[in-house]
Design a protein around this motif. Structure first.
Motif, short mmCIF file in Angstrom:
data_model
loop_
_atom_site.label_atom_id
_atom_site.label_comp_id
_atom_site.label_asym_id
_atom_site.label_seq_id
_atom_site.Cartn_x
_atom_site.Cartn_y
_atom_site.Cartn_z
N VAL A 73 0.87 -1.17 0.00
CA VAL A 73 0.00 0.00 0.00
C VAL A 73 0.91 1.22 0.00
N GLY A 74 0.56 2.20 -0.83
CA GLY A 74 1.43 3.36 -0.90
C GLY A 74 0.75 4.55 -1.51
N GLN A 75 1.52 5.61 -1.64
CA GLN A 75 1.04 6.82 -2.27
C GLN A 75 1.78 7.02 -3.58
N LEU A 76 1.43 8.06 -4.29
CA LEU A 76 2.12 8.34 -5.54
C LEU A 76 3.60 8.57 -5.26
N ASP A 77 4.44 8.06 -6.15
CA ASP A 77 5.88 8.13 -6.00
C ASP A 77 6.36 9.59 -6.17
N GLU A 78 6.93 10.14 -5.10
CA GLU A 78 7.36 11.54 -5.12
C GLU A 78 8.41 11.81 -6.19
N GLN A 79 9.33 10.86 -6.37
CA GLN A 79 10.39 11.04 -7.36
C GLN A 79 9.80 11.11 -8.77
N ALA A 80 8.81 10.22 -9.02
CA ALA A 80 8.18 10.21 -10.34
C ALA A 80 7.41 11.52 -10.56
N LEU A 81 6.74 12.00 -9.50
CA LEU A 81 6.02 13.27 -9.62
C LEU A 81 6.98 14.40 -9.97
N PHE A 82 8.12 14.42 -9.28
CA PHE A 82 9.11 15.48 -9.54
C PHE A 82 9.65 15.38 -10.96
N TYR A 83 9.89 14.16 -11.40
CA TYR A 83 10.41 13.95 -12.75
C TYR A 83 9.45 14.54 -13.79
N LEU A 84 8.16 14.23 -13.63
CA LEU A 84 7.16 14.74 -14.57
C LEU A 84 7.07 16.26 -14.50
N ARG A 85 7.07 16.78 -13.28
CA ARG A 85 6.96 18.24 -13.12
C ARG A 85 8.19 18.95 -13.67
N SER A 86 9.35 18.32 -13.52
CA SER A 86 10.59 18.94 -14.00
C SER A 86 10.59 19.03 -15.52
N ARG A 87 9.62 18.34 -16.18
CA ARG A 87 9.52 18.43 -17.63
C ARG A 87 8.40 19.37 -18.05
N GLY A 88 7.75 20.00 -17.05
CA GLY A 88 6.75 21.00 -17.38
C GLY A 88 5.31 20.55 -17.19
N ILE A 89 5.12 19.32 -16.71
CA ILE A 89 3.77 18.82 -16.51
C ILE A 89 3.28 19.26 -15.13
N ALA A 90 2.15 19.95 -15.10
CA ALA A 90 1.66 20.54 -13.85
C ALA A 90 1.31 19.46 -12.83
N LEU A 91 1.36 19.82 -11.56
CA LEU A 91 1.18 18.85 -10.47
C LEU A 91 -0.08 18.02 -10.64
N ALA A 92 -1.22 18.67 -10.88
CA ALA A 92 -2.49 17.92 -10.97
C ALA A 92 -2.44 16.93 -12.13
N ALA A 93 -1.89 17.38 -13.26
CA ALA A 93 -1.80 16.50 -14.43
C ALA A 93 -0.82 15.35 -14.16
N ALA A 94 0.26 15.66 -13.46
CA ALA A 94 1.26 14.63 -13.14
C ALA A 94 0.65 13.57 -12.22
N ARG A 95 -0.13 14.04 -11.25
CA ARG A 95 -0.81 13.09 -10.34
C ARG A 95 -1.78 12.20 -11.11
N ALA A 96 -2.55 12.83 -11.99
CA ALA A 96 -3.53 12.08 -12.77
C ALA A 96 -2.84 11.06 -13.67
N LEU A 97 -1.73 11.47 -14.26
CA LEU A 97 -0.98 10.60 -15.16
C LEU A 97 -0.46 9.37 -14.41
N LEU A 98 0.10 9.60 -13.23
CA LEU A 98 0.66 8.49 -12.45
C LEU A 98 -0.44 7.58 -11.91
N THR A 99 -1.57 8.19 -11.54
CA THR A 99 -2.68 7.40 -11.01
C THR A 99 -3.23 6.50 -12.10
#
Lengths: 445, 255
Positions: A384-410
């Protein structure tokens, strides 16, 4: 049974008047009486029941349900049909449609089946004195009596009946669509599905349980599957009930030698749903794979119970369940694997992964292994876990906004289950449903 | 283009950057060298906007207050970090991911979004720059990529996103000498008068291909010495030991 549940259960049953005296074969009347009697004596499960540890029956028992009657809704409302238009138009090929558990012939299509294949609603064979049906119809209740199975056995008057002769392949997926059209009265729906595949036959079955409009009803479904030697069945189960509805379903599967059963379950709707899968691996070398995806959000409670019993040697079982839980949703997985003495060379694996999207989301995953044979392989893992913080940062560092990055990973987390769906049109539709549900989850959060 | 003044960063109360000053102009290549644990990667991550760090000080990027911007805003403003350890993201397709990112950047720059076909054409052209296997594009982001493939993918992404400031965090690690040459050639092809590079590395070998205008030595969270490209060769010869023992900022360390 504790006292509170006992009182609520008695009140629940008192409101239901099973038509035990109506015209029906003697064996059926007897079986219904026995089941009803059992229910009156044993009542409904409580939290002390291991299999009901996380799911409360109380909200179901507190609702004044009336059994749906045949003819009460043969003509579904235009609104209801519109709601399901996408689901109905989607399916070409053989299709049985049920409204409130009763066969709706005008919406169904029975052509395109190989010779010898029997596909019909259940009411007819049930009324005919078909003795061969008795053992099959009675099996779920007799083999392991429990409250909701007893209730279905008492009340089920219609459903689907599928019989595929030996060495026959049904190419087109068979669609079973169960629509709820309850209106304002809380209805108790009791559909029953009986499926039998002869030796060496192959088929795909898509079972959808749908409802909407915020209607309150209880869908208490039982599906029984028998696979003879070497038969192969791919079974899809979509639960997308009204968010005020209750859904209790049992899928009971018996597998003979060398047969193969693959199940995909997608749980999206209902206020409270409990889906149970019971598999008996009775013949050597049988294989089963159970896949499940559940996406509770808001106040939804979605419970998955599986029990795989290895009775014969050289059988393989695999389970992969994933939950994405948002809001105050609650996801439950309880998986029993029983390896009976003599079931040597059993190969069993169970994996459960839960993704929690909010602080108040809740997940329970419970593997239960009972290994009574030697020389077996049983692996299980629950995460059981939450969204991977490193993956979120990776996506955001490419310009993908937080909400979109969360949706993408989910969505990516859930998509592993969707990729297992072989039917392309069904996969596309389920992808859309999952994306919509997850978007809703975003809004709710 | 980038002006860092007295930048501090700490994580869980432990200070990792202890006052960094650095100024990079458009078109320049700066190298940061230093031993493990000196804070090089932290500097890269702080500039890219990783939220795990407590940060103080001032960073201006093209006149804007960089530290006030979330990571995605920095990216669309033109900052790119080539990760030391690129993250594997199962279930998210490489092409879809990169098109989403590029379109976010293009929206910001007032350009039209690219559809799947136009994007594919662009991706193919840029992939050739780092001799990347096009088959990798149909896989999930970095999933199952070798170390070298991941590094190529970072530079490929840079080539697609066309940042103003690219920070390469140990892009050379995990690359064999041929791959290093290819990747470095790809980066060189992306050099432009309005684009700056900040290259973080342990070794001189990458700098043989990406010739820096300035070389900075980091130790214990500070820049302890700065110089021209010859400084890299000196470090290669003498190692970092001398710098690690220095507790204070060396004279002339200001860039």
């Amino acid at each position: 049974m504790n006292n509170e549940t006992s009182v609520a259960g008695a009140a629940f049953l008192a409101r239901i008047e099973p038509r035990l005296a109506s015209r029906q074969p003697a064996w059926l009347r007897e079986l219904r009486r026995t089941a009803w009697q059992w229910l009156a004596e044993q009542g409904f499960p409580t939290a002390k029941d291991e299999a009901w540890k996380y799911t409360r029956v109380a909200p179901i028992l507190a609702t004044p349900f009336q059994p749906a009657a045949p003819g009460s809704s043969r003509q579904p409302s235009a609104e209801s049909l519109e709601r399901f238009a996408g689901d109905l138009n989607d399916s070409c090929g053989p299709r049985l449609v049920f409204i409130n558990g009763f066969f709706a012939a005008p919406l169904s299509a029975l052509e395109g089946l190989p010779p010898g294949v029997r596909l019909s609603n259940l009411a007819m064979p049930l009324q005919a004195a078909d003795a061969a049906l008795e053992a099959r119809f009675a099996h779920a209740f007799r083999s392991q009596p429990q409250a909701f199975t007893a209730l279905n056995t008492t009340l089920a008057e219609d459903g689907a009946f599928i019989q595929i002769p030996a060495d026959t392949t049904v190419e087109a997926p068979i669609q079973l669509v169960f629509l709820a059209d309850a209106g304002v009265t809380p209805l108790l729906l009791s559909p029953r599905v009986l499926v039998q595949l002869g030796a060496g036959s192959r088929a795909t079955l898509v079972e959808s349980h749908l409802g909407g409009g915020g209607e309150c009803y209880l869908n208490n479904a039982v599906t029984e599957v028998e696979l003879e030697a070497g038969a192969v069945l791919e079974h899809y189960q979509l639960q997308n009930q009204s968010t005020a509805a209750f859904h209790v379903a049992l899928l009971d599967v018996r597998q003979a030698e060398g047969s193969r059963f693959v199940a995909h379950s997608l749980a999206l709707g209902a206020a409270l749903a409990r889906q149970e899968v019971r598999v008996l691996l009775e013949g050597a070398g049988a294989e089963v794979a159970l896949h499940g995806l559940y996406l509770p959000r808001g106040e939804q409670h979605l419970d998955n119970q599986t029990c795989i019993e290895h009775l014969a040697p050289h059988c393989t079982s695999r389970e992969l369940y994933k939950g994405v839980i948002d809001g105050r949703g609650h996801g439950v997985f309880d998986g029993r694997i029983i390896v009976r003495p003599g079931a040597i060379k059993t190969d069993a694996g169970q994996t459960i992964k839960n993704l929690l999207l909010s602080d108040s989301a809740q997940a329970n995953a419970q593997p239960r292994l009972e290994i009574l044979a030697d020389d077996v392989k049983c692996a299980h893992g629950a995460a059981v876990g939450q969204l991977d913080e490193q993956a979120l940062f990776y996506l955001r560092s490419r310009g993908i906004a937080l909400a979109a990055a969360r949706a993408l990973l989910t969505y990516a987390f859930a998509s592993e289950m969707l990729e297992l769906i072989h039917l392309a049109p069904l996969r596309t539709r389920l992808e859309q449903l999952v994306a919509a549900q997850l978007r809703g989850a975003e809004v709710a959060a | 283009m980038l002006e860092i003044n007295n930048l501090h960063a700490s994580v869980e109360g432990r200070e990792i950057l202890c006052g960094i000053d650095l100024r990079i102009e458009a078109g320049e290549v700066h190298a940061i060298m230093g031993p493990n644990g000196s804070g090089k990667s932290t500097l890269a991550q702080v500039l890219a906007g990783h939220e795990i760090y407590q940060v103080s000080g001032q960073v201006r990027f093209q006149g804007r207050d960089l530290l006030a911007m979330p990571a995605e805003e920095r990216a669309v403003a033109g900052i790119f970090l080539a990760f030391q350890y690129p993250v594997e993201i199962p279930g998210v397709g490489n092409l879809y991911f990169l098109r989403t990112a590029l379109n976010a950047v293009r929206r910001q720059r007032g350009l039209e979004e690219l559809d799947a076909l136009d994007f594919l054409a662009l991706a193919k052209e840029r992939m050739a720059l780092v001799e990347m296997d096009p088959g990798l594009m149909n896989r999930a982001v970095n999933e199952g990529f070798s170390g070298g493939e991941k590094k190529r993918n970072e530079i490929f992404q840079m080539a697609v996103l066309e940042p103003s400031l690219a920070i390469l965090d140990e892009t050379d690690s995990g690359l064999d000498i041929d791959a290093l040459r290819t990747v470095a050639a790809g980066v060189n092809a992306l050099r432009r008068a309005d684009r700056a590079l900040l290259v973080i590395t342990h070794y001189q070998r990458l700098l043989d291909y990406l010739v820096p205008d300035r070389v900075h030595v980091m130790a214990n969270g500070r820049i302890v010495q700065s110089g021209g490209k010859e400084l890299a060769a000196e470090l290669e010869q003498h190692g970092y030991a001398a710098f690690e023992q220095q507790p204070a900022v060396a004279p002339g360390a200001r860039p």
